[in-house]
Design a protein around this motif. Structure first.
Motif, PDB file in Angstrom:
ATOM      1  N   TYR A 122       0.834  -1.209   0.000  1.00 14.32           N
ATOM      2  CA  TYR A 122       0.000   0.000   0.000  1.00 14.32           C
ATOM      3  C   TYR A 122       0.867   1.255   0.000  1.00 14.32           C
ATOM      4  N   LEU A 123       1.896   1.264   0.847  1.00 18.18           N
ATOM      5  CA  LEU A 123       2.770   2.439   0.928  1.00 18.18           C
ATOM      6  C   LEU A 123       3.631   2.593  -0.320  1.00 18.18           C
ATOM      7  N   ALA A 124       3.877   1.499  -1.029  1.00 19.44           N
ATOM      8  CA  ALA A 124       4.649   1.570  -2.270  1.00 19.44           C
ATOM      9  C   ALA A 124       3.809   2.060  -3.436  1.00 19.44           C
ATOM     10  N   GLY A 125       2.506   2.154  -3.267  1.00 20.87           N
ATOM     11  CA  GLY A 125       1.646   2.687  -4.318  1.00 20.87           C
ATOM     12  C   GLY A 125       0.947   1.642  -5.143  1.00 20.87           C
ATOM     13  N   VAL A 126       1.013   0.378  -4.743  1.00 19.11           N
ATOM     14  CA  VAL A 126       0.300  -0.672  -5.461  1.00 19.11           C
ATOM     15  C   VAL A 126      -1.160  -0.626  -5.048  1.00 19.11           C
ATOM     16  N   GLY A 127      -2.050  -0.752  -6.012  1.00 14.90           N
ATOM     17  CA  GLY A 127      -3.469  -0.696  -5.705  1.00 14.90           C
ATOM     18  C   GLY A 127      -3.940   0.742  -5.630  1.00 14.90           C
ATOM     19  N   ARG A 128      -5.079   0.934  -5.007  1.00 12.22           N
ATOM     20  CA  ARG A 128      -5.658   2.275  -4.898  1.00 12.22           C
ATOM     21  C   ARG A 128      -5.043   2.984  -3.710  1.00 12.22           C
ATOM     22  N   GLY A 129      -4.361   4.093  -3.982  1.00 15.85           N
ATOM     23  CA  GLY A 129      -3.719   4.865  -2.933  1.00 15.85           C
ATOM     24  C   GLY A 129      -4.700   5.817  -2.268  1.00 15.85           C
ATOM     25  N   PRO A 130      -4.208   6.673  -1.408  1.00 15.80           N
ATOM     26  CA  PRO A 130      -5.074   7.644  -0.751  1.00 15.80           C
ATOM     27  C   PRO A 130      -5.644   8.645  -1.753  1.00 15.80           C
ATOM     28  N   ALA A 131      -6.802   9.206  -1.436  1.00 13.26           N
ATOM     29  CA  ALA A 131      -7.456  10.166  -2.329  1.00 13.26           C
ATOM     30  C   ALA A 131      -6.585  11.398  -2.510  1.00 13.26           C
ATOM     31  N   GLY A 132      -6.503  11.878  -3.718  1.00 21.13           N
ATOM     32  CA  GLY A 132      -5.735  13.081  -3.995  1.00 21.13           C
ATOM     33  C   GLY A 132      -4.365  12.804  -4.553  1.00 21.13           C
ATOM     34  N   SER A 133      -3.964  11.560  -4.632  1.00 21.34           N
ATOM     35  CA  SER A 133      -2.641  11.267  -5.183  1.00 21.34           C
ATOM     36  C   SER A 133      -2.808  10.831  -6.637  1.00 21.34           C
ATOM     37  N   GLY A 134      -2.698  11.784  -7.521  1.00 24.28           N
ATOM     38  CA  GLY A 134      -2.803  11.482  -8.947  1.00 24.28           C
ATOM     39  C   GLY A 134      -4.237  11.206  -9.354  1.00 24.28           C
ATOM     40  N   GLY A 135      -4.434  10.776 -10.573  1.00 27.82           N
ATOM     41  CA  GLY A 135      -5.747  10.337 -11.048  1.00 27.82           C
ATOM     42  C   GLY A 135      -6.853  11.330 -10.802  1.00 27.82           C
ATOM     43  N   GLY A 136      -8.041  10.818 -10.577  1.00 27.66           N
ATOM     44  CA  GLY A 136      -9.201  11.665 -10.374  1.00 27.66           C
ATOM     45  C   GLY A 136      -9.672  11.689  -8.949  1.00 27.66           C
ATOM     46  N   GLY A 137      -8.782  11.513  -8.000  1.00 24.26           N
ATOM     47  CA  GLY A 137      -9.158  11.524  -6.590  1.00 24.26           C
ATOM     48  C   GLY A 137      -9.599  12.902  -6.144  1.00 24.26           C
ATOM     49  N   GLY A 138      -9.837  13.039  -4.863  1.00 26.05           N
ATOM     50  CA  GLY A 138     -10.273  14.319  -4.312  1.00 26.05           C
ATOM     51  C   GLY A 138      -9.172  15.353  -4.352  1.00 26.05           C
ATOM     52  N   GLY A 139      -9.104  16.180  -3.352  1.00 30.40           N
ATOM     53  CA  GLY A 139      -8.042  17.170  -3.300  1.00 30.40           C
ATOM     54  C   GLY A 139      -8.441  18.472  -3.974  1.00 30.40           C
ATOM     55  N   ARG A 140      -7.463  19.257  -4.362  1.00 28.22           N
ATOM     56  CA  ARG A 140      -7.716  20.573  -4.916  1.00 28.22           C
ATOM     57  C   ARG A 140      -7.462  20.598  -6.413  1.00 28.22           C
ATOM     58  N   TRP A 141      -8.237  19.894  -7.159  1.00 25.27           N
ATOM     59  CA  TRP A 141      -8.123  19.900  -8.616  1.00 25.27           C
ATOM     60  C   TRP A 141      -9.265  20.727  -9.177  1.00 25.27           C
ATOM     61  N   TYR A 142      -8.937  21.870  -9.762  1.00 24.10           N
ATOM     62  CA  TYR A 142      -9.949  22.752 -10.326  1.00 24.10           C
ATOM     63  C   TYR A 142      -9.872  22.702 -11.843  1.00 24.10           C
ATOM     64  N   ARG A 143     -11.009  22.649 -12.454  1.00 26.77           N
ATOM     65  CA  ARG A 143     -11.068  22.683 -13.907  1.00 26.77           C
ATOM     66  C   ARG A 143     -11.661  24.025 -14.313  1.00 26.77           C
ATOM     67  N   GLY A 144     -10.967  24.703 -15.160  1.00 27.74           N
ATOM     68  CA  GLY A 144     -11.438  26.026 -15.562  1.00 27.74           C
ATOM     69  C   GLY A 144     -11.009  27.091 -14.568  1.00 27.74           C
ATOM     70  N   ARG A 145     -11.862  28.056 -14.361  1.00 22.76           N
ATOM     71  CA  ARG A 145     -11.553  29.169 -13.470  1.00 22.76           C
ATOM     72  C   ARG A 145     -11.639  28.747 -12.020  1.00 22.76           C
ATOM     73  N   ARG A 146     -10.645  29.134 -11.229  1.00 22.55           N
ATOM     74  CA  ARG A 146     -10.637  28.774  -9.826  1.00 22.55           C
ATOM     75  C   ARG A 146     -11.652  29.601  -9.049  1.00 22.55           C
ATOM     76  N   PRO A 147     -12.387  28.998  -8.158  1.00 24.61           N
ATOM     77  CA  PRO A 147     -13.401  29.740  -7.393  1.00 24.61           C
ATOM     78  C   PRO A 147     -12.740  30.705  -6.404  1.00 24.61           C
ATOM     79  N   GLY A 148     -13.431  31.785  -6.125  1.00 22.34           N
ATOM     80  CA  GLY A 148     -12.981  32.736  -5.119  1.00 22.34           C
ATOM     81  C   GLY A 148     -11.894  33.686  -5.589  1.00 22.34           C
ATOM     82  N   ARG A 149     -11.650  33.798  -6.861  1.00 23.63           N
ATOM     83  CA  ARG A 149     -10.592  34.686  -7.369  1.00 23.63           C
ATOM     84  C   ARG A 149     -11.148  35.991  -7.926  1.00 23.63           C
ATOM     85  N   GLY A 150     -12.406  36.261  -7.698  1.00 20.26           N
ATOM     86  CA  GLY A 150     -12.959  37.554  -8.102  1.00 20.26           C
ATOM     87  C   GLY A 150     -13.480  37.712  -9.448  1.00 20.26           C
TER      88      GLY A 150
END
Length: 73
Positions: free
Chosen positions: A45-73
């Protein structure tokens, strides 16, 4: 998923140790073997085999914004 499997194996090993049993298979279900299986799953798991924690690459959670970032005015 591998971390959850490691936690299950460690929990099973702990129960076998607490109840002082080997389930009738002295060489198959001993405490040391289950701990080694759990450590193997945890290291995979720590070596990255299988599904890792959310936000590490791919389409996981985290701060991935598409287009204009919210809150920038």
């Amino acid at each position: 998923m591998l971390a959850i499997a490691a936690a299950i194996v460690f929990g099973f090993a702990l129960l076998l140790d607490l109840f002082n049993t080997d389930l009738g298979a002295h060489d198959l279900f001993n405490w040391n073997t289950l701990v080694l299986i759990g450590l193997l799953l945890l290291s995979l798991y720590l070596a990255g085999v299988g599904r890792g924690p959310a936000g590490s690459g791919g389409g996981g959670g985290g701060r991935w914004y598409r287009g204009r970032r919210p809150g920038r005015g």
